[in-house]
Design an enzyme around this catalytic site. Sequence first.
Site, PDB file in Angstrom:
ATOM      1  N   LYS A 241       0.839  -1.209   0.000  1.00 53.28           N
ATOM      2  CA  LYS A 241       0.000   0.000   0.000  1.00 53.28           C
ATOM      3  C   LYS A 241       0.868   1.250   0.000  1.00 53.28           C
ATOM      4  CE  LYS A 241      -3.889  -2.339   2.216  1.00 53.28           C
ATOM      5  NZ  LYS A 241      -4.549  -2.732   3.469  1.00 53.28           N
TER       6      LYS A 241
ATOM      7  N   GLN B 261      -4.735  -1.228   9.607  1.00 55.52           N
ATOM      8  CA  GLN B 261      -4.715  -2.582   9.041  1.00 55.52           C
ATOM      9  C   GLN B 261      -5.372  -3.572  10.011  1.00 55.52           C
ATOM     10  OE1 GLN B 261      -3.703  -3.273   5.965  1.00 55.52           O
ATOM     11  NE2 GLN B 261      -3.935  -5.482   6.103  1.00 55.52           N
TER      12      GLN B 261
ATOM     13  N   ASP C  58     -11.130   3.084   4.064  1.00 51.09           N
ATOM     14  CA  ASP C  58     -11.618   1.706   4.022  1.00 51.09           C
ATOM     15  C   ASP C  58     -13.146   1.652   3.893  1.00 51.09           C
ATOM     16  OD1 ASP C  58      -9.705  -0.375   4.123  1.00 51.09           O
ATOM     17  OD2 ASP C  58      -9.280   0.026   6.238  1.00 51.09           O
TER      18      ASP C  58
HETATM   19  N1  GUN Z   1      -6.829  -6.458   6.159  1.00 51.20           N
HETATM   20  C1  GUN Z   1      -7.050  -7.187   5.031  1.00 51.20           C
HETATM   21  N2  GUN Z   1      -7.709  -6.441   4.121  1.00 51.20           N
HETATM   22  C2  GUN Z   1      -7.893  -5.221   4.684  1.00 51.20           C
HETATM   23  C3  GUN Z   1      -8.492  -4.010   4.223  1.00 51.20           C
HETATM   24  O1  GUN Z   1      -9.021  -3.916   3.113  1.00 51.20           O
HETATM   25  N3  GUN Z   1      -8.466  -2.976   5.089  1.00 51.20           N
HETATM   26  C4  GUN Z   1      -7.906  -3.067   6.322  1.00 51.20           C
HETATM   27  N4  GUN Z   1      -7.944  -1.992   7.098  1.00 51.20           N
HETATM   28  N5  GUN Z   1      -7.350  -4.172   6.779  1.00 51.20           N
HETATM   29  C5  GUN Z   1      -7.338  -5.244   5.955  1.00 51.20           C
END
Ligand code: GUN
Length: 305
Positions: free
Chosen positions: A54, A98, A121
């Site tokens: 990311k 995350q 998100d």
């Molecule tokens: N963990 C796995 N996928 C995601 C996501 O799309 N967002 C977040 N915040 N954590 C994750």
Amino acid sequence: MTAQIIDGKGFAAEVRQKVAGHVTRLREEHGLTPGLAVVLVGEDPASQVYVRAKGKATVEAGMESFEHRLDADTPEADLLALVEKLNKDPAVHGILVQLPLPEHIDSDLVINAIDPDKDVDGFHILNVGRLGTGQKSMVPCTPLGCLMMLRHHHGTLSGKEAVVIGRSNIVGKPMAHLLLGDSCTVTIAHSRTQDLPGVVRRADIVVAAVGRPGMVQGDWIKPGATVIDVGINRIEAPERGTNEDGSVKTRLVGDVDFDSAKDVAGAITPVPGGVGPMTIACLLANTVTACARANRLPEPEGLTA
Ligand code: GUN
């Protein structure tokens, strides 16, 4: 019939290029640089890989990346204090914590502490409510990516029968709301659905998000339907041999049995290379959207639901 393979990797590259174009315009015309803060608590290996990816994609799009790595035993109050600091930071337009978080931390509490307008998100309860009532919201990245691919393939989705398999808060439910927003007739199916093959057979659009490798069979698919496979499942692949430590090699498969489905569907996303790359592209898109909205600028074209 052999299905058209929907190239998620290529489409994600186009979206990322579009994002980079918006970033350039924001900088040149408004002196703004969108910023994304990603918070990782603990050392979960998969999460570390995601967070690194990311951050790299954020920088490649010309945006500012702020990474915060906290120890696994960080108190909940410290994490909440960091979120509060990021909420107030004008250089931060998007915040992603995350998941999963360590067990001693209440994930809902942390997610709902994020400023909803920085919630890239789309997990904050206010954004869930906004999406459910058709108001402008931040939209979860994976379903947003699926919607973009479907719109790109079909043009309008109006009047189509859509079946979403899976009722998670992250994919299934928001996906259903997005499809409803585009005037599909939407069914949410799940593990307790009776005659799941029969329900899926009605669909012009199938979105599979259940986390069960190869569950959706080709003979469940209506001929010509579009199949979006959200599943990313690692299974043993003895045909690939063994690793140096003697363990069996693995491969990634989706929730759809690709080999049988591709002979029936009109179009299908592969795994890997389908929905997966779109998720990060949409995170970048959401960050640009959040930056534009925070500065009362027009919605970035082609990046929102
Ligand atoms: N963990 C796995 N996928 C995601 C996501 O799309 N967002 C977040 N915040 N954590 C994750």
